[in-house]
Design an enzyme around this catalytic site. Structure first.
Site, PDB file in Angstrom:
ATOM      1  N   LYS A  49       0.828  -1.203   0.000  1.00  0.00           N
ATOM      2  CA  LYS A  49       0.000   0.000   0.000  1.00  0.00           C
ATOM      3  C   LYS A  49       0.864   1.254   0.000  1.00  0.00           C
ATOM      4  O   LYS A  49       0.534   2.259  -0.641  1.00  0.00           O
ATOM      5  CB  LYS A  49      -0.939  -0.003   1.208  1.00  0.00           C
ATOM      6  CG  LYS A  49      -2.066  -1.024   1.104  1.00  0.00           C
ATOM      7  CD  LYS A  49      -3.005  -0.926   2.292  1.00  0.00           C
ATOM      8  CE  LYS A  49      -4.159  -1.919   2.149  1.00  0.00           C
ATOM      9  NZ  LYS A  49      -5.088  -1.871   3.308  1.00  0.00           N
ATOM     10  N   ASN A  99       2.842   9.741  12.982  1.00  0.00           N
ATOM     11  CA  ASN A  99       1.481  10.020  12.539  1.00  0.00           C
ATOM     12  C   ASN A  99       0.542   8.816  12.630  1.00  0.00           C
ATOM     13  O   ASN A  99      -0.655   8.973  12.822  1.00  0.00           O
ATOM     14  CB  ASN A  99       1.562  10.516  11.081  1.00  0.00           C
ATOM     15  CG  ASN A  99       0.239  10.541  10.374  1.00  0.00           C
ATOM     16  OD1 ASN A  99      -0.516  11.483  10.472  1.00  0.00           O
ATOM     17  ND2 ASN A  99      -0.047   9.465   9.627  1.00  0.00           N
ATOM     18  N   TYR A 181      -8.170   3.974  23.779  1.00  0.00           N
ATOM     19  CA  TYR A 181      -7.665   4.962  22.816  1.00  0.00           C
ATOM     20  C   TYR A 181      -7.200   6.227  23.540  1.00  0.00           C
ATOM     21  O   TYR A 181      -6.094   6.730  23.298  1.00  0.00           O
ATOM     22  CB  TYR A 181      -8.764   5.310  21.808  1.00  0.00           C
ATOM     23  CG  TYR A 181      -8.386   6.390  20.823  1.00  0.00           C
ATOM     24  CD1 TYR A 181      -7.477   6.128  19.800  1.00  0.00           C
ATOM     25  CD2 TYR A 181      -8.942   7.662  20.912  1.00  0.00           C
ATOM     26  CE1 TYR A 181      -7.119   7.118  18.893  1.00  0.00           C
ATOM     27  CE2 TYR A 181      -8.592   8.662  20.009  1.00  0.00           C
ATOM     28  CZ  TYR A 181      -7.676   8.376  19.000  1.00  0.00           C
ATOM     29  OH  TYR A 181      -7.329   9.374  18.104  1.00  0.00           O
ATOM     30  N   LYS A 185      -3.485   8.019  23.663  1.00  0.00           N
ATOM     31  CA  LYS A 185      -3.289   9.383  23.169  1.00  0.00           C
ATOM     32  C   LYS A 185      -2.780  10.319  24.275  1.00  0.00           C
ATOM     33  O   LYS A 185      -2.021  11.253  24.005  1.00  0.00           O
ATOM     34  CB  LYS A 185      -4.587   9.915  22.577  1.00  0.00           C
ATOM     35  CG  LYS A 185      -5.024   9.208  21.290  1.00  0.00           C
ATOM     36  CD  LYS A 185      -4.161   9.595  20.110  1.00  0.00           C
ATOM     37  CE  LYS A 185      -3.197   8.547  19.662  1.00  0.00           C
ATOM     38  NZ  LYS A 185      -2.421   8.952  18.470  1.00  0.00           N
TER      39      LYS A 185
END
Length: 305
Positions: A49, A99, A181, A185
């Site tokens: 990809k 990222n 999550y 973060k």
């Protein structure tokens, strides 16, 4: 958004950047760095990809210098292999843009024994940065412009569990996917604070920042909305309320290369685009940042890294 556009970035000729996850929803980040003449490595789990993304970029930027780098952030072995591969080809690194990420996925343990979101969002990037840090520091010692390290976080860090980082329950197997999550973060912001303290600043010619990119039309956001509302409603919500991937890359590009970013921004948390902001109280806790840093170092040592 109107105050910044990637066209305002300076010429990046001679600079090398790594963008993790640069083949997915945020491949516009890599594209715009290439458009400003940087050499870019797109680090992605799926090498095919990443190479397809490079072929797409080459259609409009045929002279772009861009390479694919296989990197599975949920595997420490893959992270080490990716860093070693890069270091076998380059002896400088000017921009590290962490990222890539995972969001809204069920609890599962990686081969290293960590929840996949915790590993993909935090642990993998921590190790990748650690392995590249000597080269980043060496580059900074002679570079005219400061080296940049950018860790993508999210306003979702506020969904971290009470207490911030659950050192005694790091994988949270019975918690919600959003709690896991938010946990990861929050760790991204605390990692940034610890990195900025140890490696950033004018004397070291390095600026370390973190940011919330905004609500962006990516596979991550689309997948999560699809689980909550179903496919057709999710697609409508994405069109109405979420930024395009191109616009969603602007916050990262600003932190990675804008001349408006200076040493006073070392350790800063940005909102789109370039808005200096205060994250949650837990994210501002320097003692917690130091504790997480030491915990992570100890974990990596125990695992042989």
């Amino acid at each position: 958004m109107a105050s910044f556009n990637p066209s305002q970035l300076p010429d990046l000729a001679g600079k090398i950047a790594i963008v993790t996850g640069g083949n997915a929803g945020m491949h516009s980040t890599a594209y715009n760095l290439l458009k400003k003449n940087a050499k870019v490595y797109i680090a992605a789990r799926d090498l095919a990809k990443a190479q397809a993304t490079i072929s797409e970029i080459k259609e409009t930027l045929p002279e772009a210098t861009v390479e694919a780098l296989q990197l599975d952030l949920s595997s420490f072995a893959s992270v080490k292999a990716a860093a070693e591969k890069y270091l076998s080809m380059e002896n400088e690194l000017h921009i590290l843009l962490n990222n890539a990420g995972a969001m809204g996925i069920p609890h599962a343990l990686t081969e290293d024994g960590y929840d996949v979101q915790w590993s993909s969002n935090y642990m993998g990037h921590y190790l990748f940065t650690k392995l590249l840090m000597p080269t980043l520091s060496k580059t900074a010692a002679t570079a005219k412009d400061p080296v940049r390290i950018v860790n993508l976080s999210s306003d979702g860090h506020s969904m971290a569990p009470k207490g911030g980082i659950l050192f005694d329950n790091i994988n949270q197997p019975t918690s919600s996917t959003l709690s896991r999550y938010g946990h990861s973060k929050l760790a991204n912001i605390l990692h940034t604070k610890a990195l900025a303290k140890r490696y950033g600043g004018k004397e070291k010619n390095t600026i370390v920042t973190t940011l919330h990119p905004g609500s962006v039309q990516t596979n991550l956001s689309g997948g999560l909305l699809g689980k909550i509302f179903g496919g057709p409603v999710a697609r409508l919500l994405l069109r109405l309320f979420f930024m395009s991937p191109e616009e969603g890359s602007w916050a990262s590009l600003y932190a990675a290369a804008s001349q408006e970013v200076n040493f006073e921004d070392n350790g800063v948390y940005f909102l789109p685009v370039g808005k200096r902001a205060k994250p949650s109280a837990a994210a501002l806790d320097e003692a917690l940042a130091d504790k997480l840093w030491q915990w992570t170092e100890d974990e990596l040592t125990k695992k042989g890294w």
